[in-house]
Scaffold this active site. Structure first.
Site, PDB file in Angstrom:
ATOM      1  N   ASP A  55     -32.704  37.617  -9.874  1.00 17.92           N
ATOM      2  CA  ASP A  55     -31.617  37.331  -8.923  1.00 17.92           C
ATOM      3  C   ASP A  55     -31.352  35.831  -8.818  1.00 17.92           C
ATOM      4  O   ASP A  55     -30.221  35.412  -8.564  1.00 17.92           O
ATOM      5  CB  ASP A  55     -31.919  37.938  -7.550  1.00 17.92           C
ATOM      6  N   GLU A  97     -29.051  29.023  -0.631  1.00 19.74           N
ATOM      7  CA  GLU A  97     -29.694  30.208  -1.211  1.00 19.74           C
ATOM      8  C   GLU A  97     -30.530  29.824  -2.452  1.00 19.74           C
ATOM      9  O   GLU A  97     -31.610  30.362  -2.673  1.00 19.74           O
ATOM     10  CB  GLU A  97     -28.621  31.221  -1.591  1.00 19.74           C
ATOM     11  N   GLU A 149     -21.025  40.973  -2.338  1.00 21.21           N
ATOM     12  CA  GLU A 149     -21.753  40.584  -1.119  1.00 21.21           C
ATOM     13  C   GLU A 149     -22.053  41.803  -0.241  1.00 21.21           C
ATOM     14  O   GLU A 149     -23.132  41.908   0.346  1.00 21.21           O
ATOM     15  CB  GLU A 149     -20.945  39.549  -0.316  1.00 21.21           C
ATOM     16  N   GLU A 219     -24.441  46.579 -10.165  1.00 26.38           N
ATOM     17  CA  GLU A 219     -25.461  46.499  -9.105  1.00 26.38           C
ATOM     18  C   GLU A 219     -26.549  47.556  -9.325  1.00 26.38           C
ATOM     19  O   GLU A 219     -27.738  47.276  -9.181  1.00 26.38           O
ATOM     20  CB  GLU A 219     -24.824  46.661  -7.716  1.00 26.38           C
TER      21      GLU A 219
END
Ligand SMILES: Cc1ncc(CN)c(N)n1
Length: 232
Positions: A55, A97, A149, A219
């Site tokens: 990620d 992040e 998101e 995803e």
């Protein structure tokens, strides 16, 4: 497209219509076994570390994609939803992040400098890169941003919900995307995406729907890879 409100008909955006129409794949992306394993406290820590490192690579590729949306938002004439500021604040959060990933990596003993992207990460990053092209409509890009998101918000919020047994050491991770503030941010993205879709041509709307489905597929593949199912 006829956008005239009809008396007695609730005003629903296109994104809500798609969430309903494609509920099976949306649920597959937001209630994936990887997420369910975090929620019930059975997640394999090596799977979690794999997710963390892959990620990090994804988020680095996400930055130029979101930056391309700032440019597209700035170029279009209608900024009735304050699009530039909304997207810019998302870009600023991505800066935090990236630091957050580095801190998490050191906490979990993951060396990010040696991590190579696995195939689902490469494919997803290439997809993001294609979306940054000036030829891709702002509407399609905004819809993808909202969907990407929202999958994380919905997934990680589920790990914090009533009855969850998320291990305490993973709560901070779930909070990062599962918190209500991020939920509000996703709602702001949804409003912008819906507004764009309302004014889009039929061709743009169908491209956006295909892109929505592709986001959900990527995803699911990303969670599959993280979980380490055979083949990855
Ligand atoms: C794969 C993936 N999808 C979505 C997000 C949320 N930005 C993320 N960090 N990684």
């Amino acid at each position: 497209m006829d956008v005239t409100p009809k008396p007695g008909v609730p005003c629903r955006g296109m994104t809500d219509t798609w969430l309903k129409k494609h509920t099976l794949i949306y649920t597959g992306a937001t209630r994936h076994p990887f997420i369910l394993a975090i929620r019930d406290g059975t997640v394999d820590i090596s799977a979690f570390k794999r997710w963390l490192s892959q990620d990090y690579i994804f988020v680095r590729a996400f930055v130029p994609f979101v930056a391309s949306l700032v440019v597209k938002a700035w170029k279009k004439s209608d900024d009735s939803h304050g699009d530039v500021e909304v997207i810019l604040s998302g870009l600023a959060s991505l800066n935090d992040e990236i630091d957050w990933f580095k801190k998490q990596a050191s906490k979990w003993g993951v060396d990010l400098s040696v991590v190579a992207p696995q195939k689902p990460t490469q494919d997803y990053c290439r997809f993001l890169e294609n979306l940054t092209s000036p030829e891709v409509d702002y509407t399609v890009g905004m819809m993808a941003y909202w969907a990407i998101e929202t999958v994380y918000q919905d997934s990680f919020a589920h790990c914090l919900g009533e009855g969850s047994k998320t291990p305490p050491e993973l709560e901070e991770v779930c909070q990062r995307w599962g918190n209500g503030g991020f939920g509000n941010y996703c709602s702001a993205l949804q409003s912008i995406a819906d507004w764009c879709l309302l004014k889009a041509t039929d061709d743009e709307v169908s491209k956006a729907e295909v892109t929505f489905l592709r986001v959900l597929e990527y995803e699911v593949e990303f969670w599959n890879m993280s979980r380490g199912i055979p083949g990855y």
